[in-house]
Write a protein that holds these residues in place. Structure first.
Motif, PDB file in Angstrom:
ATOM      1  N   GLN A   1      71.972   8.746  37.696  1.00  0.00           N
ATOM      2  CA  GLN A   1      72.484  10.029  37.188  1.00  0.00           C
ATOM      3  C   GLN A   1      73.036  10.916  38.300  1.00  0.00           C
ATOM      4  O   GLN A   1      74.063  11.564  38.119  1.00  0.00           O
ATOM      5  CB  GLN A   1      71.388  10.780  36.433  1.00  0.00           C
ATOM      6  CG  GLN A   1      71.051  10.178  35.099  1.00  0.00           C
ATOM      7  CD  GLN A   1      72.173  10.339  34.099  1.00  0.00           C
ATOM      8  OE1 GLN A   1      73.265   9.819  34.260  1.00  0.00           O
ATOM      9  NE2 GLN A   1      71.907  11.083  33.057  1.00  0.00           N
ATOM     10  N   ARG A   2      72.358  10.946  39.429  1.00  0.00           N
ATOM     11  CA  ARG A   2      72.739  11.857  40.516  1.00  0.00           C
ATOM     12  C   ARG A   2      73.863  11.347  41.399  1.00  0.00           C
ATOM     13  O   ARG A   2      74.660  12.138  41.899  1.00  0.00           O
ATOM     14  CB  ARG A   2      71.539  12.141  41.410  1.00  0.00           C
ATOM     15  CG  ARG A   2      70.565  13.124  40.812  1.00  0.00           C
ATOM     16  CD  ARG A   2      69.430  13.461  41.733  1.00  0.00           C
ATOM     17  NE  ARG A   2      69.874  14.101  42.963  1.00  0.00           N
ATOM     18  CZ  ARG A   2      69.064  14.415  43.954  1.00  0.00           C
ATOM     19  NH1 ARG A   2      67.772  14.136  43.881  1.00  0.00           N
ATOM     20  NH2 ARG A   2      69.523  14.991  45.042  1.00  0.00           N
ATOM     21  N   PHE A   3      73.932  10.030  41.620  1.00  0.00           N
ATOM     22  CA  PHE A   3      74.804   9.529  42.675  1.00  0.00           C
ATOM     23  C   PHE A   3      75.844   8.496  42.257  1.00  0.00           C
ATOM     24  O   PHE A   3      76.595   8.015  43.110  1.00  0.00           O
ATOM     25  CB  PHE A   3      73.956   8.931  43.809  1.00  0.00           C
ATOM     26  CG  PHE A   3      73.115   9.947  44.516  1.00  0.00           C
ATOM     27  CD1 PHE A   3      73.682  10.917  45.322  1.00  0.00           C
ATOM     28  CD2 PHE A   3      71.735   9.942  44.362  1.00  0.00           C
ATOM     29  CE1 PHE A   3      72.908  11.863  45.969  1.00  0.00           C
ATOM     30  CE2 PHE A   3      70.941  10.877  45.008  1.00  0.00           C
ATOM     31  CZ  PHE A   3      71.535  11.840  45.819  1.00  0.00           C
ATOM     32  N   THR A   4      75.904   8.132  40.978  1.00  0.00           N
ATOM     33  CA  THR A   4      76.871   7.114  40.576  1.00  0.00           C
ATOM     34  C   THR A   4      77.769   7.602  39.453  1.00  0.00           C
ATOM     35  O   THR A   4      77.517   8.625  38.823  1.00  0.00           O
ATOM     36  CB  THR A   4      76.185   5.797  40.135  1.00  0.00           C
ATOM     37  OG1 THR A   4      75.530   6.004  38.890  1.00  0.00           O
ATOM     38  CG2 THR A   4      75.222   5.291  41.180  1.00  0.00           C
ATOM     39  N   ARG A   5      78.804   6.835  39.246  1.00  0.00           N
ATOM     40  CA  ARG A   5      79.733   7.056  38.138  1.00  0.00           C
ATOM     41  C   ARG A   5      80.201   5.683  37.667  1.00  0.00           C
ATOM     42  O   ARG A   5      79.975   4.674  38.347  1.00  0.00           O
ATOM     43  CB  ARG A   5      80.921   7.903  38.581  1.00  0.00           C
ATOM     44  CG  ARG A   5      81.748   7.231  39.657  1.00  0.00           C
ATOM     45  CD  ARG A   5      83.067   7.942  39.892  1.00  0.00           C
ATOM     46  NE  ARG A   5      83.788   7.375  41.012  1.00  0.00           N
ATOM     47  CZ  ARG A   5      84.452   6.231  41.003  1.00  0.00           C
ATOM     48  NH1 ARG A   5      84.461   5.480  39.921  1.00  0.00           N
ATOM     49  NH2 ARG A   5      85.090   5.790  42.070  1.00  0.00           N
ATOM     50  N   LEU A   6      80.856   5.644  36.531  1.00  0.00           N
ATOM     51  CA  LEU A   6      81.408   4.406  36.016  1.00  0.00           C
ATOM     52  C   LEU A   6      82.571   3.972  36.912  1.00  0.00           C
ATOM     53  O   LEU A   6      83.403   4.797  37.305  1.00  0.00           O
ATOM     54  CB  LEU A   6      81.894   4.626  34.580  1.00  0.00           C
ATOM     55  CG  LEU A   6      82.240   3.421  33.737  1.00  0.00           C
ATOM     56  CD1 LEU A   6      81.043   2.483  33.610  1.00  0.00           C
ATOM     57  CD2 LEU A   6      82.693   3.861  32.356  1.00  0.00           C
ATOM     58  N   ALA A   7      82.615   2.700  37.264  1.00  0.00           N
ATOM     59  CA  ALA A   7      83.716   2.181  38.086  1.00  0.00           C
ATOM     60  C   ALA A   7      85.027   2.321  37.313  1.00  0.00           C
ATOM     61  O   ALA A   7      85.044   2.407  36.086  1.00  0.00           O
ATOM     62  CB  ALA A   7      83.452   0.721  38.440  1.00  0.00           C
ATOM     63  N   HIS A   8      86.136   2.327  38.061  1.00  0.00           N
ATOM     64  CA  HIS A   8      87.451   2.519  37.442  1.00  0.00           C
ATOM     65  C   HIS A   8      87.739   1.509  36.339  1.00  0.00           C
ATOM     66  O   HIS A   8      88.350   1.860  35.327  1.00  0.00           O
ATOM     67  CB  HIS A   8      88.563   2.456  38.495  1.00  0.00           C
ATOM     68  CG  HIS A   8      88.510   3.556  39.499  1.00  0.00           C
ATOM     69  ND1 HIS A   8      88.445   4.891  39.175  1.00  0.00           N
ATOM     70  CD2 HIS A   8      88.495   3.507  40.855  1.00  0.00           C
ATOM     71  CE1 HIS A   8      88.403   5.623  40.271  1.00  0.00           C
ATOM     72  NE2 HIS A   8      88.424   4.807  41.312  1.00  0.00           N
ATOM     73  N   ASP A   9      87.304   0.262  36.522  1.00  0.00           N
ATOM     74  CA  ASP A   9      87.571  -0.760  35.512  1.00  0.00           C
ATOM     75  C   ASP A   9      86.484  -0.808  34.429  1.00  0.00           C
ATOM     76  O   ASP A   9      86.501  -1.682  33.574  1.00  0.00           O
ATOM     77  CB  ASP A   9      87.738  -2.136  36.158  1.00  0.00           C
ATOM     78  CG  ASP A   9      86.477  -2.628  36.846  1.00  0.00           C
ATOM     79  OD1 ASP A   9      85.412  -1.953  36.769  1.00  0.00           O
ATOM     80  OD2 ASP A   9      86.542  -3.694  37.480  1.00  0.00           O
ATOM     81  N   ARG A  10      85.539   0.119  34.495  1.00  0.00           N
ATOM     82  CA  ARG A  10      84.446   0.235  33.529  1.00  0.00           C
ATOM     83  C   ARG A  10      83.538  -0.998  33.509  1.00  0.00           C
ATOM     84  O   ARG A  10      82.903  -1.302  32.516  1.00  0.00           O
ATOM     85  CB  ARG A  10      84.977   0.532  32.124  1.00  0.00           C
ATOM     86  CG  ARG A  10      85.710   1.840  32.052  1.00  0.00           C
ATOM     87  CD  ARG A  10      86.208   2.090  30.641  1.00  0.00           C
ATOM     88  NE  ARG A  10      86.827   3.381  30.550  1.00  0.00           N
ATOM     89  CZ  ARG A  10      86.183   4.509  30.236  1.00  0.00           C
ATOM     90  NH1 ARG A  10      84.907   4.495  29.966  1.00  0.00           N
ATOM     91  NH2 ARG A  10      86.825   5.650  30.179  1.00  0.00           N
ATOM     92  N   ARG A  11      83.481  -1.706  34.641  1.00  0.00           N
ATOM     93  CA  ARG A  11      82.659  -2.917  34.731  1.00  0.00           C
ATOM     94  C   ARG A  11      81.565  -2.745  35.772  1.00  0.00           C
ATOM     95  O   ARG A  11      81.374  -3.613  36.621  1.00  0.00           O
ATOM     96  CB  ARG A  11      83.525  -4.116  35.081  1.00  0.00           C
ATOM     97  CG  ARG A  11      84.475  -4.484  33.986  1.00  0.00           C
ATOM     98  CD  ARG A  11      85.194  -5.761  34.330  1.00  0.00           C
ATOM     99  NE  ARG A  11      86.121  -6.084  33.265  1.00  0.00           N
ATOM    100  CZ  ARG A  11      87.179  -6.812  33.433  1.00  0.00           C
ATOM    101  NH1 ARG A  11      87.472  -7.316  34.610  1.00  0.00           N
ATOM    102  NH2 ARG A  11      87.965  -7.062  32.410  1.00  0.00           N
TER     103      ARG A  11
END
Length: 134
Positions: A43-53
């Motif tokens: 929750q604090r340090f990540t996001r969904l990768a550009h390709d959503r994988r």
């Protein structure tokens, strides 16, 4: 002769916009290092990768890595493999202009040994990557 780039920890690569993809093992290691549960770390340090994988590290508004503090990586000892692989196993067109790594010609065996040491990959793993890059 191969050219080994001796990283000077200038952190230029940590300031480039882009994404640092994370494996499940890296998420676990980074969460433990930051004394967080995996869900809290995500929750604090990540996001969904550009390709959503998969997941990638968040960036600061400037595009810099979320773990860059001044000129230091706050997770240096547990940084993701993608970061460990730079600059020797990357093929970035502007790396020579931005990165302050010191280049030096070495034998092929020495190159594999040095890259293995800095990336924490096995020599066989380094050779396999180099075969695919050729």
């Amino acid at each position: 002769m191969p050219v080994f780039h001796d990283c000077q920890r200038c952190t230029a690569c940590c300031r480039w916009p882009g994404q640092v993809r994370l494996t499940d093992e890296e998420i676990t290691r980074l969460a433990v290092f930051n004394q967080l549960s995996e869900p809290d770390f995500i929750q604090r340090f990540t996001r969904l990768a550009h390709d959503r994988r998969g997941l990638a590290l968040q960036e600061k508004p400037s595009g810099a890595c979320v773990f860059l503090v001044g000129n230091d990586c706050s997770v240096q000892s547990v940084k993701p493999q993608q970061c460990r692989d730079f600059p020797n196993l990357w093929r970035h067109p502007d790396a020579d202009k931005l990165c302050r790594a010191v280049p030096r010609e070495v034998s092929e065996d020495e190159y594999v040994r040095l890259v293995s040491r800095v990336t924490q990959r096995t020599p066989e793993g380094v050779r396999e990557i180099l075969r695919h890059q050729s």
